[in-house]
Design an enzyme around this catalytic site. Structure first.
Site, PDB file in Angstrom:
ATOM      1  N   ASP A   8       7.387   0.100  -0.600  1.00  0.00           N
ATOM      2  CA  ASP A   8       7.958   1.051  -1.556  1.00  0.00           C
ATOM      3  C   ASP A   8       8.331   0.221  -2.781  1.00  0.00           C
ATOM      4  O   ASP A   8       9.362  -0.447  -2.796  1.00  0.00           O
ATOM      5  CB  ASP A   8       9.186   1.736  -0.962  1.00  0.00           C
ATOM      6  CG  ASP A   8       9.859   2.666  -1.952  1.00  0.00           C
ATOM      7  OD1 ASP A   8       9.152   3.339  -2.719  1.00  0.00           O
ATOM      8  OD2 ASP A   8      11.107   2.711  -1.962  1.00  0.00           O
ATOM      9  N   GLU A  67       3.188   2.997  -1.873  1.00  0.00           N
ATOM     10  CA  GLU A  67       3.426   4.316  -2.460  1.00  0.00           C
ATOM     11  C   GLU A  67       2.802   4.380  -3.845  1.00  0.00           C
ATOM     12  O   GLU A  67       2.910   3.454  -4.637  1.00  0.00           O
ATOM     13  CB  GLU A  67       4.925   4.604  -2.539  1.00  0.00           C
ATOM     14  CG  GLU A  67       5.222   6.014  -3.007  1.00  0.00           C
ATOM     15  CD  GLU A  67       6.688   6.382  -2.919  1.00  0.00           C
ATOM     16  OE1 GLU A  67       7.064   7.358  -3.580  1.00  0.00           O
ATOM     17  OE2 GLU A  67       7.458   5.699  -2.211  1.00  0.00           O
ATOM     18  N   ASP A 139      15.364   2.164   0.758  1.00  0.00           N
ATOM     19  CA  ASP A 139      14.100   1.571   0.306  1.00  0.00           C
ATOM     20  C   ASP A 139      13.264   1.058   1.473  1.00  0.00           C
ATOM     21  O   ASP A 139      12.040   1.196   1.475  1.00  0.00           O
ATOM     22  CB  ASP A 139      14.362   0.457  -0.709  1.00  0.00           C
ATOM     23  CG  ASP A 139      14.969   0.993  -1.990  1.00  0.00           C
ATOM     24  OD1 ASP A 139      14.309   1.794  -2.660  1.00  0.00           O
ATOM     25  OD2 ASP A 139      16.115   0.622  -2.305  1.00  0.00           O
TER      26      ASP A 139
END
Length: 173
Positions: A8, A67, A139
């Protein structure tokens, strides 16, 4: 597929999550955050790159999933996020890892069942799916979600009788 590193990305905090896949089972190996300390963006990008290189060396993943960038209201933030993604992708490609990318909606759907899930719902489901004693920080949970999404996409292709390879699912575009 054995070990998946999910990322991420962020210019200040980059989450990572590592799972091992055995059959249809997902096993938690590790997760955390790379927190950049420098005010200078090039230094932060170098810290992201170096941090992910260490994680890749430690866990020796077979697959890398990240992502996809979403359109932010602030163009400067979107550009910095894109640069952080670039640093992460370079770390993966330098290690010879195939790179796959998924949207936030795809990740939330794979983990929670709806693309409109809240962060707390994602954290809770990550805890349940990976049988963790506590919810991971946001996160790291998002990064584990990326890895789980990658695994589910792979499993779906196999179930449909397709030949799954990093070239045919979630590939970087």
């Amino acid at each position: 597929m054995a070990i998946i590193l999910g990322v991420d990305p962020g210019s200040r905090i980059t989450g990572y999550g590592v799972i091992q896949c055995q059959g249809r089972q997902q096993i938690y190996l590790g997760s955390g955050c790379i927190r950049t300390s420098a005010d200078d963006l090039p230094q932060r990008l170098q810290q992201i790159y170096a941090g992910l290189c260490e994680i890749i060396t430690q866990y020796k993943p077979d697959e890398f999933a990240i992502e996809r960038v979403f359109m932010a209201k602030n163009a400067d933030s979107a550009l910095k996020l894109g640069q952080a993604r670039g640093a992460a992708i370079v770390a993966a490609t330098c290690a010879g890892l195939p790179v796959a990318e998924y949207s936030a909606t795809q990740i939330k759907s794979a983990v929670v069942g709806t693309g409109r899930a809240q962060k707390t719902q994602v954290q809770h489901m990550i805890k349940q799916l990976l049988k963790l004693p506590a919810s991971p920080q946001a996160d790291a949970a998002d990064a584990l979600g990326v890895a789980i999404c990658h695994f589910h996409t792979y499993q779906s292709l196999i179930a449909m009788g397709g030949k799954a390879s990093s070239r045919t699912y979630g590939r970087y575009k």
